[in-house]
Design a protein around this motif. Sequence first.
Motif, PDB file in Angstrom:
ATOM      1  N   GLN A 130      37.164  12.658  69.274  1.00 16.70           N
ATOM      2  CA  GLN A 130      37.801  12.642  67.955  1.00 16.70           C
ATOM      3  C   GLN A 130      37.358  13.798  67.096  1.00 16.70           C
ATOM      4  OE1 GLN A 130      37.138   8.847  66.233  1.00 16.70           O
ATOM      5  NE2 GLN A 130      38.524   7.805  67.625  1.00 16.70           N
ATOM      6  N   VAL A 131      36.105  14.220  67.273  1.00 13.69           N
ATOM      7  CA  VAL A 131      35.599  15.413  66.612  1.00 13.69           C
ATOM      8  C   VAL A 131      35.018  16.324  67.684  1.00 13.69           C
ATOM      9  CG1 VAL A 131      33.874  16.356  65.054  1.00 13.69           C
ATOM     10  CG2 VAL A 131      35.110  14.267  64.420  1.00 13.69           C
ATOM     11  N   GLN A 132      35.358  17.579  67.603  1.00 15.98           N
ATOM     12  CA  GLN A 132      34.826  18.563  68.544  1.00 15.98           C
ATOM     13  C   GLN A 132      34.164  19.694  67.793  1.00 15.98           C
ATOM     14  OE1 GLN A 132      38.187  19.709  71.101  1.00 15.98           O
ATOM     15  NE2 GLN A 132      37.043  18.826  72.790  1.00 15.98           N
ATOM     16  N   LEU A 133      33.044  20.176  68.338  1.00 11.56           N
ATOM     17  CA  LEU A 133      32.394  21.375  67.848  1.00 11.56           C
ATOM     18  C   LEU A 133      32.454  22.399  68.975  1.00 11.56           C
ATOM     19  CD1 LEU A 133      29.168  19.983  66.115  1.00 11.56           C
ATOM     20  CD2 LEU A 133      31.390  20.479  65.094  1.00 11.56           C
ATOM     21  N   VAL A 134      33.002  23.556  68.681  1.00  5.70           N
ATOM     22  CA  VAL A 134      33.148  24.596  69.698  1.00  5.70           C
ATOM     23  C   VAL A 134      32.403  25.835  69.242  1.00  5.70           C
ATOM     24  CG1 VAL A 134      34.735  26.044  71.000  1.00  5.70           C
ATOM     25  CG2 VAL A 134      35.366  23.677  70.440  1.00  5.70           C
ATOM     26  N   GLU A 135      31.414  26.240  70.060  1.00  5.98           N
ATOM     27  CA  GLU A 135      30.601  27.410  69.750  1.00  5.98           C
ATOM     28  C   GLU A 135      31.149  28.642  70.450  1.00  5.98           C
ATOM     29  OE1 GLU A 135      26.933  24.353  70.229  1.00  5.98           O
ATOM     30  OE2 GLU A 135      28.468  24.993  71.646  1.00  5.98           O
ATOM     31  N   SER A 136      30.843  29.800  69.885  1.00  3.72           N
ATOM     32  CA  SER A 136      31.172  31.069  70.526  1.00  3.72           C
ATOM     33  C   SER A 136      30.194  32.120  70.034  1.00  3.72           C
ATOM     34  CB  SER A 136      32.609  31.493  70.207  1.00  3.72           C
ATOM     35  OG  SER A 136      32.773  31.673  68.817  1.00  3.72           O
ATOM     36  N   GLY A 137      30.143  33.236  70.766  1.00  2.00           N
ATOM     37  CA  GLY A 137      29.344  34.364  70.318  1.00  2.00           C
ATOM     38  C   GLY A 137      28.062  34.602  71.079  1.00  2.00           C
ATOM     39  N   GLY A 138      27.723  33.734  72.011  1.00  2.00           N
ATOM     40  CA  GLY A 138      26.516  33.964  72.787  1.00  2.00           C
ATOM     41  C   GLY A 138      26.681  35.134  73.740  1.00  2.00           C
ATOM     42  N   GLY A 139      25.576  35.499  74.389  1.00  2.00           N
ATOM     43  CA  GLY A 139      25.637  36.585  75.355  1.00  2.00           C
ATOM     44  C   GLY A 139      24.290  37.204  75.588  1.00  2.00           C
ATOM     45  N   LEU A 140      24.321  38.402  76.150  1.00  4.44           N
ATOM     46  CA  LEU A 140      23.113  39.158  76.487  1.00  4.44           C
ATOM     47  C   LEU A 140      22.951  40.301  75.501  1.00  4.44           C
ATOM     48  CD1 LEU A 140      20.796  39.872  78.465  1.00  4.44           C
ATOM     49  CD2 LEU A 140      22.496  41.203  79.767  1.00  4.44           C
ATOM     50  N   VAL A 141      21.733  40.437  74.981  1.00  2.00           N
ATOM     51  CA  VAL A 141      21.448  41.505  74.026  1.00  2.00           C
ATOM     52  C   VAL A 141      20.053  42.028  74.296  1.00  2.00           C
ATOM     53  CG1 VAL A 141      20.553  39.916  72.259  1.00  2.00           C
ATOM     54  CG2 VAL A 141      21.525  42.122  71.576  1.00  2.00           C
ATOM     55  N   GLN A 142      19.821  43.287  73.994  1.00  2.30           N
ATOM     56  CA  GLN A 142      18.492  43.858  74.134  1.00  2.30           C
ATOM     57  C   GLN A 142      17.616  43.486  72.948  1.00  2.30           C
ATOM     58  OE1 GLN A 142      19.063  48.104  74.736  1.00  2.30           O
ATOM     59  NE2 GLN A 142      18.881  47.829  76.945  1.00  2.30           N
ATOM     60  N   ALA A 143      16.324  43.486  73.168  1.00  2.00           N
ATOM     61  CA  ALA A 143      15.386  43.213  72.078  1.00  2.00           C
ATOM     62  C   ALA A 143      15.645  44.181  70.927  1.00  2.00           C
ATOM     63  CB  ALA A 143      13.955  43.346  72.579  1.00  2.00           C
ATOM     64  N   GLY A 144      15.625  43.611  69.712  1.00  2.00           N
ATOM     65  CA  GLY A 144      15.929  44.410  68.532  1.00  2.00           C
ATOM     66  C   GLY A 144      17.388  44.383  68.132  1.00  2.00           C
ATOM     67  N   GLY A 145      18.229  43.867  69.014  1.00  2.00           N
ATOM     68  CA  GLY A 145      19.655  43.812  68.748  1.00  2.00           C
ATOM     69  C   GLY A 145      20.074  42.601  67.947  1.00  2.00           C
ATOM     70  N   SER A 146      21.391  42.439  67.809  1.00  2.00           N
ATOM     71  CA  SER A 146      21.954  41.377  66.979  1.00  2.00           C
ATOM     72  C   SER A 146      23.069  40.655  67.708  1.00  2.00           C
ATOM     73  CB  SER A 146      22.522  41.970  65.681  1.00  2.00           C
ATOM     74  OG  SER A 146      21.536  42.605  64.906  1.00  2.00           O
ATOM     75  N   LEU A 147      23.233  39.379  67.358  1.00  2.00           N
ATOM     76  CA  LEU A 147      24.359  38.574  67.798  1.00  2.00           C
ATOM     77  C   LEU A 147      24.775  37.682  66.640  1.00  2.00           C
ATOM     78  CD1 LEU A 147      23.454  37.232  71.384  1.00  2.00           C
ATOM     79  CD2 LEU A 147      25.289  38.841  70.812  1.00  2.00           C
ATOM     80  N   ARG A 148      26.029  37.268  66.651  1.00  2.00           N
ATOM     81  CA  ARG A 148      26.521  36.328  65.657  1.00  2.00           C
ATOM     82  C   ARG A 148      27.169  35.150  66.369  1.00  2.00           C
ATOM     83  NH1 ARG A 148      31.597  36.491  61.558  1.00  2.00           N
ATOM     84  NH2 ARG A 148      30.637  35.495  59.732  1.00  2.00           N
ATOM     85  N   LEU A 149      26.649  33.976  66.136  1.00  2.00           N
ATOM     86  CA  LEU A 149      27.218  32.758  66.693  1.00  2.00           C
ATOM     87  C   LEU A 149      28.151  32.101  65.680  1.00  2.00           C
ATOM     88  CD1 LEU A 149      24.064  31.118  68.337  1.00  2.00           C
ATOM     89  CD2 LEU A 149      25.625  32.805  69.293  1.00  2.00           C
ATOM     90  N   SER A 150      29.202  31.486  66.203  1.00  2.00           N
ATOM     91  CA  SER A 150      30.130  30.724  65.369  1.00  2.00           C
ATOM     92  C   SER A 150      30.300  29.338  65.964  1.00  2.00           C
ATOM     93  CB  SER A 150      31.502  31.407  65.308  1.00  2.00           C
ATOM     94  OG  SER A 150      31.416  32.696  64.771  1.00  2.00           O
ATOM     95  N   CYS A 151      30.576  28.375  65.097  1.00  2.00           N
ATOM     96  CA  CYS A 151      30.829  27.006  65.553  1.00  2.00           C
ATOM     97  C   CYS A 151      31.880  26.407  64.627  1.00  2.00           C
ATOM     98  CB  CYS A 151      29.548  26.185  65.522  1.00  2.00           C
ATOM     99  SG  CYS A 151      29.804  24.419  65.804  1.00  2.00           S
ATOM    100  N   THR A 152      32.997  25.980  65.218  1.00  2.00           N
ATOM    101  CA  THR A 152      34.085  25.413  64.435  1.00  2.00           C
ATOM    102  C   THR A 152      34.295  23.950  64.790  1.00  2.00           C
ATOM    103  OG1 THR A 152      35.196  27.544  64.270  1.00  2.00           O
ATOM    104  CG2 THR A 152      36.532  25.595  63.889  1.00  2.00           C
ATOM    105  N   ALA A 153      34.383  23.130  63.761  1.00  2.00           N
ATOM    106  CA  ALA A 153      34.639  21.701  63.941  1.00  2.00           C
ATOM    107  C   ALA A 153      36.122  21.413  63.792  1.00  2.00           C
ATOM    108  CB  ALA A 153      33.848  20.897  62.922  1.00  2.00           C
TER     109      ALA A 153
END
Length: 122
Positions: free
Chosen positions: A1-24
């Motif tokens: 009835q409710v779903q949470l879907v994440e995105s944005g993961g992956g591989l990054v080098q130390a010192g780098g950046s990532l942005r995760l998102s989660c939509t309900a």
Amino acid sequence: QVQLVESGGGLVQAGGSLRLSCTASGRIFVINDMGWYRQAPGKQRELVARITDDDRTNYSDSVKGRFTISRDNAKNTVYLQMNSMEPEDTAIYYCNAKIASHTTWPGASDYWGQGTQVTVSS
């Protein structure tokens, strides 16, 4: 009835950046707190950051000053901006939200996403 879907993961080098998102999505009336947790191999799931419905935030000591949690209530989405990443940030990251439907409000239930892998290489 409710779903949470994440995105944005992956591989990054130390010192780098990532942005995760989660939509309900689904039977949503009110979303209270939203947050991100992570679980590294052989370790317990731990809190990374949480944000209330009035945008108060709290962070684990290990990510303070490097990670930023935010939310877009119009999109039912929570974000995690991760900067200056370290190999110790490697884990599966899970989205969490306390959500009330029209029939359960003000009562709310805990919902979890399926998790997204984040790997930081040294």
